[in-house]
Scaffold this active site. Structure first.
Site, PDB file in Angstrom:
ATOM      1  N   HIS A   1       0.845  -1.195   0.000  1.00  0.00           N
ATOM      2  CA  HIS A   1       0.000   0.000   0.000  1.00  0.00           C
ATOM      3  C   HIS A   1       0.879   1.243   0.000  1.00  0.00           C
ATOM      4  O   HIS A   1       2.093   1.167   0.236  1.00  0.00           O
ATOM      5  CB  HIS A   1      -0.958  -0.004   1.191  1.00  0.00           C
ATOM      6  CG  HIS A   1      -0.302   0.069   2.539  1.00  0.00           C
ATOM      7  ND1 HIS A   1       0.518  -0.926   3.030  1.00  0.00           N
ATOM      8  CD2 HIS A   1      -0.342   1.026   3.516  1.00  0.00           C
ATOM      9  CE1 HIS A   1       0.934  -0.592   4.246  1.00  0.00           C
ATOM     10  NE2 HIS A   1       0.439   0.586   4.558  1.00  0.00           N
TER      11      HIS A   1
ATOM     12  N   HIS B   1       1.417   3.862   1.908  1.00  0.00           N
ATOM     13  CA  HIS B   1       1.849   4.598   3.082  1.00  0.00           C
ATOM     14  C   HIS B   1       3.370   4.614   3.055  1.00  0.00           C
ATOM     15  O   HIS B   1       4.013   3.622   2.695  1.00  0.00           O
ATOM     16  CB  HIS B   1       1.322   3.961   4.368  1.00  0.00           C
ATOM     17  CG  HIS B   1      -0.085   4.359   4.689  1.00  0.00           C
ATOM     18  ND1 HIS B   1      -0.877   3.681   5.587  1.00  0.00           N
ATOM     19  CD2 HIS B   1      -0.857   5.387   4.221  1.00  0.00           C
ATOM     20  CE1 HIS B   1      -2.055   4.265   5.665  1.00  0.00           C
ATOM     21  NE2 HIS B   1      -2.071   5.291   4.843  1.00  0.00           N
TER      22      HIS B   1
ATOM     23  N   ASP C   1       5.928   4.341   4.957  1.00  0.00           N
ATOM     24  CA  ASP C   1       6.827   3.355   5.557  1.00  0.00           C
ATOM     25  C   ASP C   1       6.826   2.028   4.813  1.00  0.00           C
ATOM     26  O   ASP C   1       7.495   1.083   5.232  1.00  0.00           O
ATOM     27  CB  ASP C   1       6.498   3.156   7.045  1.00  0.00           C
ATOM     28  CG  ASP C   1       5.058   2.751   7.293  1.00  0.00           C
ATOM     29  OD1 ASP C   1       4.177   3.108   6.480  1.00  0.00           O
ATOM     30  OD2 ASP C   1       4.787   2.089   8.318  1.00  0.00           O
ATOM     31  N   HIS C   2       6.096   1.981   3.694  1.00  0.00           N
ATOM     32  CA  HIS C   2       6.080   0.755   2.893  1.00  0.00           C
ATOM     33  C   HIS C   2       6.553   0.976   1.454  1.00  0.00           C
ATOM     34  O   HIS C   2       6.720   0.007   0.720  1.00  0.00           O
ATOM     35  CB  HIS C   2       4.671   0.153   2.887  1.00  0.00           C
ATOM     36  CG  HIS C   2       4.249  -0.346   4.227  1.00  0.00           C
ATOM     37  ND1 HIS C   2       4.307  -1.671   4.598  1.00  0.00           N
ATOM     38  CD2 HIS C   2       3.801   0.325   5.317  1.00  0.00           C
ATOM     39  CE1 HIS C   2       3.895  -1.802   5.848  1.00  0.00           C
ATOM     40  NE2 HIS C   2       3.589  -0.604   6.305  1.00  0.00           N
TER      41      HIS C   2
ATOM     42  N   HIS D   1      -7.325  -1.617   5.637  1.00  0.00           N
ATOM     43  CA  HIS D   1      -6.476  -0.605   6.251  1.00  0.00           C
ATOM     44  C   HIS D   1      -7.034   0.762   5.876  1.00  0.00           C
ATOM     45  O   HIS D   1      -8.098   0.867   5.260  1.00  0.00           O
ATOM     46  CB  HIS D   1      -5.035  -0.801   5.769  1.00  0.00           C
ATOM     47  CG  HIS D   1      -4.020  -0.030   6.544  1.00  0.00           C
ATOM     48  ND1 HIS D   1      -4.039   0.075   7.908  1.00  0.00           N
ATOM     49  CD2 HIS D   1      -2.937   0.703   6.119  1.00  0.00           C
ATOM     50  CE1 HIS D   1      -3.032   0.808   8.307  1.00  0.00           C
ATOM     51  NE2 HIS D   1      -2.348   1.213   7.240  1.00  0.00           N
TER      52      HIS D   1
ATOM     53  N   ASP E   1      -0.412  -3.931   6.080  1.00  0.00           N
ATOM     54  CA  ASP E   1      -1.031  -3.594   7.354  1.00  0.00           C
ATOM     55  C   ASP E   1      -2.527  -3.918   7.272  1.00  0.00           C
ATOM     56  O   ASP E   1      -3.108  -3.795   6.208  1.00  0.00           O
ATOM     57  CB  ASP E   1      -0.873  -2.112   7.643  1.00  0.00           C
ATOM     58  CG  ASP E   1       0.576  -1.649   7.714  1.00  0.00           C
ATOM     59  OD1 ASP E   1       1.478  -2.433   7.403  1.00  0.00           O
ATOM     60  OD2 ASP E   1       0.804  -0.471   8.040  1.00  0.00           O
TER      61      ASP E   1
ATOM     62  N   HIS F   1       6.024  -5.425  12.088  1.00  0.00           N
ATOM     63  CA  HIS F   1       5.394  -4.107  12.029  1.00  0.00           C
ATOM     64  C   HIS F   1       5.116  -3.567  13.435  1.00  0.00           C
ATOM     65  O   HIS F   1       4.047  -3.055  13.741  1.00  0.00           O
ATOM     66  CB  HIS F   1       4.100  -4.134  11.207  1.00  0.00           C
ATOM     67  CG  HIS F   1       3.692  -2.774  10.696  1.00  0.00           C
ATOM     68  ND1 HIS F   1       2.784  -1.991  11.354  1.00  0.00           N
ATOM     69  CD2 HIS F   1       4.080  -2.092   9.595  1.00  0.00           C
ATOM     70  CE1 HIS F   1       2.624  -0.854  10.676  1.00  0.00           C
ATOM     71  NE2 HIS F   1       3.406  -0.900   9.599  1.00  0.00           N
TER      72      HIS F   1
END
Length: 301
Positions: free
Chosen positions: A60, A62, A64-65, A140, A210, A268
């Site tokens: 996804h 976001h 941090d990914h 999410h 997530d 995570h």
């Protein structure tokens, strides 16, 4: 099948922790799963060959990914990469990446193929003669997928003593390994089961990060060998899950138990915690076979 954790912590990178990224080696293929900030540095630290990465899966959008993706794509160019690179991710992955390449005038010297995902149902996104990869729709704050990696069944193993006892010519060996029965010159049919051994059971790996606690994924990961499931919070902070749409260690363990998986890897982790050991302790009250991810850790699955 090996899994190298490049990063497994939530939100922002810290001095000793990195956001989500991992490398799955399966059937001599190297798959990069998520690409948080600092991924290429972690690849170097863990001595993983950049040139073997031909497929990148982004769960996804976001930061941090995926914030490490443009850096990795650019570094591949600096290394004079010529091999095609396939990127699988949510719709928008292509626009974000190409805009950065355009504005920095840093077009790649190799082909970039984007496979953008929009379906909220499971779908096969990659398949070759050895491995098949399908999505695991997750719940999410933005459109998110996990990924299920499965080995395809291998060819049967030849029982050389049985084959030679029946005087079968070597020209038929591959046909036997492919599963065929053999008819001898005298008309007798020798069943394949008498000439071969079963191949090793195909392995499987599921990446689930997530997501909020979601039992709808249980049928999709049923009996999987290893599942990586996010566990951002401990049970004491379970009240934060609904707002952030994340999961606790106990909830991840509950999913693993319901799905009858063989091994659960937790990751995570929120950086609010000083130790990750309590995640294992909480999860094991529900499901016994629990391992903890950590940056630089390698699992031989």
């Amino acid at each position: 099948m090996n899994l190298t954790i490049l990063g497994c912590y939530a939100a922002t990178p810290r001095t000793l922790t990195n956001p989500t990224s991992q490398v799955l080696e399966m059937k001599n293929r190297m798959f990069l799963i998520d690409c948080g900030e600092g991924t290429q540095v972690q690849l170097r630290k863990n001595k993983l060959r950049f040139s073997k990465i031909n497929h990148v899966f982004i769960s996804h959008l976001h930061g941090d990914h995926y914030y490490g993706l443009i850096g990795l794509v650019s570094t591949f160019s600096l290394l004079n990469r010529k091999t095609d690179l396939h990127i699988y991710g949510p719709k928008g992955t292509k626009e974000i990446t190409l805009l950065q390449l355009k504005l920095s005038n840093s077009w790649t010297g190799y082909n970039l193929y984007f496979h953008e995902l929009e379906s909220k149902e499971p779908e096969v996104v990659f398949e070759d003669d050895k491995v098949i990869v399908s999505t695991i729709p997750l719940k999410h704050r933005v459109y998110t997928n996990g990924f299920l990696f499965r080995e395809k069944p291998g060819e049967r193993k030849l029982d050389i003593n049985a084959v030679q006892a029946h005087g079968i010519h070597t020209a038929y060996y591959q046909k036997i390994k492919n599963g065929s029965d053999i008819t001898l010159d005298d008309g007798r049919v020798i069943p394949n089961s008498e000439l071969t051994f079963d191949p090793p059971a195909p392995k499987s790996y599921a990446f689930c990060s997530d997501t909020i606690y979601d039992e709808s994924i249980v049928p999709l990961i049923k009996d999987v060998d290893v599942v990586y499931h996010e566990s951002t919070f401990l049970d004491s902070e379970a009240h934060l899950c609904e707002k952030t749409m994340h999961t606790t260690a106990k909830q991840a363990a509950t999913i693993a138990k319901m799905a009858n998986v063989k091994q659960l890897i937790l990751g995570h982790f929120s950086t609010r915690y000083n130790s990750i050991e309590p995640f294992r302790e909480e999860a094991q009250t529900i499901f016994e076979n629990v391992l903890l991810a950590d940056d630089g850790k390698v699992f031989e699955l």
